[in-house]
Design a protein around this motif. Structure first.
Motif, PDB file in Angstrom:
ATOM      1  N   GLU A  51       0.816  -1.204   0.000  1.00  0.00           N
ATOM      2  CA  GLU A  51       0.000   0.000   0.000  1.00  0.00           C
ATOM      3  C   GLU A  51       0.850   1.254   0.000  1.00  0.00           C
ATOM      4  O   GLU A  51       2.035   1.230   0.373  1.00  0.00           O
ATOM      5  N   THR A 106       0.565   5.121   1.648  1.00  0.00           N
ATOM      6  CA  THR A 106      -0.179   5.957   2.591  1.00  0.00           C
ATOM      7  C   THR A 106       0.361   7.375   2.537  1.00  0.00           C
ATOM      8  O   THR A 106       1.560   7.589   2.349  1.00  0.00           O
ATOM      9  N   ILE A 156      -5.149   5.920   2.439  1.00  0.00           N
ATOM     10  CA  ILE A 156      -4.442   4.685   2.114  1.00  0.00           C
ATOM     11  C   ILE A 156      -4.852   4.269   0.711  1.00  0.00           C
ATOM     12  O   ILE A 156      -6.045   4.241   0.394  1.00  0.00           O
ATOM     13  N   ASN A 199      -5.139  -1.089   5.644  1.00  0.00           N
ATOM     14  CA  ASN A 199      -6.427  -0.817   5.020  1.00  0.00           C
ATOM     15  C   ASN A 199      -7.570  -1.483   5.767  1.00  0.00           C
ATOM     16  O   ASN A 199      -8.608  -0.865   6.040  1.00  0.00           O
TER      17      ASN A 199
END
Length: 266
Positions: free
Chosen positions: A124, A126, A155, A166
């Motif tokens: 991910e 962020t 996110i 998440n």
């Protein structure tokens, strides 16, 4: 798997771990594999530790497209990227030799900061405020303004990344066979001035997400790329698209993504 014999091991420089790895090193060489010192020479890259170590192995070997990645858990804990356990390494070697492994392909995102540097993410991305102050972000989907966000941050998760940060922010867990990415809010403010969707949303593989940081004095948010944090001065834009890259990992049969989600969370 007969043509994949060069192994590169990625692991922490820890004496106890190295001691546990010595029997594995000896075993794979006895079985006809070769341990290489440079990841560029490998066609199988093996991380030892946990999910964080797997992410680091992929990042530090530059998201190789011409090799397979394998995750070995150092402990008996359940991990989403690790199919094997260090105490059962013979199972991994036996499976590789007898072609009992299946290949799964995990989507990756391309993240471009300020229309300049581009990074890849397997888990991910962020964007969060670096100070005790909310950050304001204009959200565009395919160049069309969608919303103005104000809150702690956002996110942007790949399907495999949806099970971590998440999920803790009430985002959905997505099957990695779906080529997409998900956007989830962190403590958004909703009032007469700021209005957001208030829930996570999923974008198809051909969508482009563009985040424009509103310059209101909080211009130094922290960017997280997988499990690494970057402090970039004067962030103006972040553009996210699904990459054409796919991380190829090996897994045992009857050990799907959803088997591991069930094992980890239920």
């Amino acid at each position: 798997m007969d043509n994949r014999r060069n192994l590169y091991f990625y692991y922490k420089n820890d004496e106890k771990l190295i001691k546990k790895l010595k029997p594995l090193f000896a075993y794979v060489m006895e079985e006809g594999f070769h341990i290489v010192e440079d990841a560029k020479d490998a066609n199988i890259i093996i991380s030892v530790g946990g999910d964080g170590d797997f992410l680091q192995a992929v990042r530090n070997t530059k998201f190789r497209q011409d090799c397979l990645y394998v995750g070995i858990a150092e402990t008996n804990k359940s991990y989403l990227y690790c199919d094997f356990n260090i105490d059962q390494y013979d199972q991994m070697v036996h499976s590789m030799k007898n072609e009992h492994l299946e290949v799964r392909r995990f989507p990756v995102t391309d993240v471009t900061i300020n229309d300049q540097a581009t990074f890849h993410c397997l888990n991910e991305t962020t964007i969060r405020s670096a100070v005790i102050k909310t950050v304001v972000i204009d959200v565009f989907i395919d160049d069309k303004h969608f919303e103005r966000f104000r809150g702690d941050g956002l996110i942007v998760a790949t399907p495999t990344g949806t099970t971590g940060y998440n999920k803790s922010a009430s985002g959905a867990v997505i099957d990695p066979k779906i080529a997409c990415f998900q956007v989830t809010e962190l403590a958004s403010m909703n009032n007469n001035q700021y209005r957001t969707l208030g829930s996570s949303f999923v974008l198809n593989e051909d969508r482009t997400l563009r985040l424009e940081v509103v310059q209101d004095g909080n211009d130094y948010p922290i960017i997280g790329l997988d499990n690494e944090a970057y402090s970039v001065k004067n962030i103006q834009t972040i553009t996210v698209q699904l990459s054409d890259k796919r991380i190829k990992t090996v897994k045992l049969k009857n050990n799907s993504f959803w088997d591991r989600v069930q094992r980890t969370f239920l």
